[in-house]
Design a protein around this motif. Structure first.
Motif, PDB file in Angstrom:
ATOM      1  N   UNK A  37       0.831  -1.277  -0.050  1.00 53.70           N
ATOM      2  CA  UNK A  37       0.036  -0.153   0.156  1.00 53.70           C
ATOM      3  C   UNK A  37       0.910   1.278   0.098  1.00 53.70           C
ATOM      4  N   UNK A  38       1.829   1.304   0.555  1.00 52.62           N
ATOM      5  CA  UNK A  38       2.858   2.307   0.680  1.00 52.62           C
ATOM      6  C   UNK A  38       3.403   2.735  -0.531  1.00 52.62           C
ATOM      7  N   UNK A  39       3.702   1.702  -1.491  1.00 52.19           N
ATOM      8  CA  UNK A  39       4.383   1.911  -2.731  1.00 52.19           C
ATOM      9  C   UNK A  39       3.095   2.577  -3.566  1.00 52.19           C
ATOM     10  N   UNK A  40       2.011   2.117  -3.400  1.00 52.47           N
ATOM     11  CA  UNK A  40       0.809   2.630  -4.231  1.00 52.47           C
ATOM     12  C   UNK A  40       0.464   3.958  -3.620  1.00 52.47           C
ATOM     13  N   UNK A  41       0.691   4.508  -2.669  1.00 50.62           N
ATOM     14  CA  UNK A  41       0.482   5.758  -2.101  1.00 50.62           C
ATOM     15  C   UNK A  41       1.715   6.678  -2.742  1.00 50.62           C
ATOM     16  N   UNK A  42       2.923   6.053  -2.743  1.00 52.49           N
ATOM     17  CA  UNK A  42       4.109   6.846  -3.233  1.00 52.49           C
ATOM     18  C   UNK A  42       3.696   7.045  -4.755  1.00 52.49           C
ATOM     19  N   UNK A  43       3.279   6.140  -5.626  1.00 48.18           N
ATOM     20  CA  UNK A  43       3.275   6.380  -6.832  1.00 48.18           C
ATOM     21  C   UNK A  43       1.966   7.328  -7.115  1.00 48.18           C
ATOM     22  N   UNK A  44       0.790   7.304  -6.466  1.00 49.49           N
ATOM     23  CA  UNK A  44      -0.198   8.238  -6.638  1.00 49.49           C
ATOM     24  C   UNK A  44       0.110   9.547  -6.170  1.00 49.49           C
ATOM     25  N   UNK A  45       0.635   9.811  -4.996  1.00 51.09           N
ATOM     26  CA  UNK A  45       0.941  11.212  -4.643  1.00 51.09           C
ATOM     27  C   UNK A  45       2.317  11.713  -4.726  1.00 51.09           C
ATOM     28  N   UNK A  46       3.139  10.883  -5.419  1.00 50.47           N
ATOM     29  CA  UNK A  46       4.525  11.363  -5.517  1.00 50.47           C
ATOM     30  C   UNK A  46       4.953  11.284  -7.085  1.00 50.47           C
ATOM     31  N   UNK A  47       4.945  10.164  -7.477  1.00 51.49           N
ATOM     32  CA  UNK A  47       5.411   9.939  -9.024  1.00 51.49           C
ATOM     33  C   UNK A  47       4.461  10.542  -9.746  1.00 51.49           C
ATOM     34  N   UNK A  48       3.154  10.122  -9.555  1.00 56.18           N
ATOM     35  CA  UNK A  48       2.246  10.644 -10.657  1.00 56.18           C
ATOM     36  C   UNK A  48       2.219  11.933 -11.009  1.00 56.18           C
ATOM     37  N   UNK A  49       2.022  12.772  -9.872  1.00 53.79           N
ATOM     38  CA  UNK A  49       2.037  14.291  -9.920  1.00 53.79           C
ATOM     39  C   UNK A  49       3.339  14.997 -10.708  1.00 53.79           C
ATOM     40  N   UNK A  50       4.499  14.214 -10.369  1.00 58.99           N
ATOM     41  CA  UNK A  50       5.688  14.666 -11.037  1.00 58.99           C
ATOM     42  C   UNK A  50       5.583  14.349 -12.529  1.00 58.99           C
ATOM     43  N   UNK A  51       5.179  13.143 -12.792  1.00 58.60           N
ATOM     44  CA  UNK A  51       5.268  12.775 -14.124  1.00 58.60           C
ATOM     45  C   UNK A  51       4.149  13.682 -14.972  1.00 58.60           C
ATOM     46  N   UNK A  52       3.216  14.105 -14.392  1.00 55.15           N
ATOM     47  CA  UNK A  52       2.067  14.950 -15.081  1.00 55.15           C
ATOM     48  C   UNK A  52       2.825  16.429 -15.345  1.00 55.15           C
ATOM     49  N   UNK A  53       3.337  16.894 -14.282  1.00 51.25           N
ATOM     50  CA  UNK A  53       4.028  18.147 -14.492  1.00 51.25           C
ATOM     51  C   UNK A  53       5.085  18.126 -15.518  1.00 51.25           C
TER      52      UNK A  53
END
Length: 228
Positions: free
Chosen positions: A1-17
């Motif tokens: 779950x921690x990895x999922x949260x890291x992807x959703x709230x860290x990696x995904x926003x940076x990828x989008x920007x």
């Protein structure tokens, strides 16, 4: 779950920007011809005028409110005399009012694109996606403001979302701030980042095309042709 949260709230926003920035550079360098709003005003004007007016009158204050709410720490607001009650009243009623304008405008513009046959035929897939996604984002924002805040009055996004966002901006992301945020807020935020990722590849790029030269350009002279 921690990895999922890291992807959703860290990696995904940076990828989008990152996509937002790199995509705009690429589009400007290699596809300037299509850097346009592709206006359909000549097909249908009345709904476009009303919907566009409502949307723009609403979205500008809404964006300013988001910048203030996410960017200004809660303690700074308290320091200038804006306590929690006053802030939430402003967000609820002033923000809600402009949110209604924005939502009404998006509903009208989306209905126009879907129901006016000629406009629909001239619309690309990206036009449809942008319209529906913007409508969804605005709806979820209104739902979060008017419904979720009523159902969960103890939740204060300035203690969670705002801190997460500011940490994201200074490259010190902390996904844990977003874990217990109500689902409607989470969906609103993720959809918002998604629109940033899609932005460079749609007609939304016209936002950056401010006609600054218009105010200082020479007058265009029209001369009547005389037949001899």
């Amino acid at each position: 779950m921690n990895l999922i949260n890291q992807f959703i709230w860290v990696i995904f926003p940076y990828l989008c920007m990152a996509t937002f920035v790199v995509g705009h550079i690429f589009r400007y360098r290699y596809d300037q011809f299509n850097w346009t709003a592709k206006s359909s005003e000549f097909i249908e004007k009345k709904q476009l005028m009303i919907g566009s007016l409502l949307f723009h009158v609403g979205i500008i204050p809404v964006i300013m409110g988001h910048i203030a709410g996410l960017g200004i720490p809660k303690s700074w607001m308290n320091a200038i005399g804006v306590n929690d009650h006053l802030y939430h009243m402003g967000a609820m009623y002033v923000g809600g009012l402009f949110g209604v304008f924005t939502l009404a405008g998006m509903l009208l513009l989306t209905a126009r694109r879907l129901t006016t046959k000629t406009v629909r035929r001239l619309s690309s897939t990206s036009d449809m996606i942008v319209n529906l996604l913007l409508l969804f984002i605005v709806f979820m924002g209104m739902f979060s403001t008017l419904v979720t805040n009523k159902v969960q009055p103890e939740f204060d996004y300035r203690d969670t979302i705002s801190i997460w966002f500011r940490n994201l901006v200074i490259f010190r992301p902390e996904a844990s701030y977003m874990v217990d945020v109500p689902l409607s807020f989470q969906i609103h935020i993720l959809a918002g980042f998604l629109i940033f990722a899609l932005w460079p590849f749609t007609r939304l790029v016209h936002v950056w095309s401010v006609p600054l030269n218009y105010v200082r350009r020479s007058y265009i002279l029209y001369r009547k042709h005389r037949q001899h």
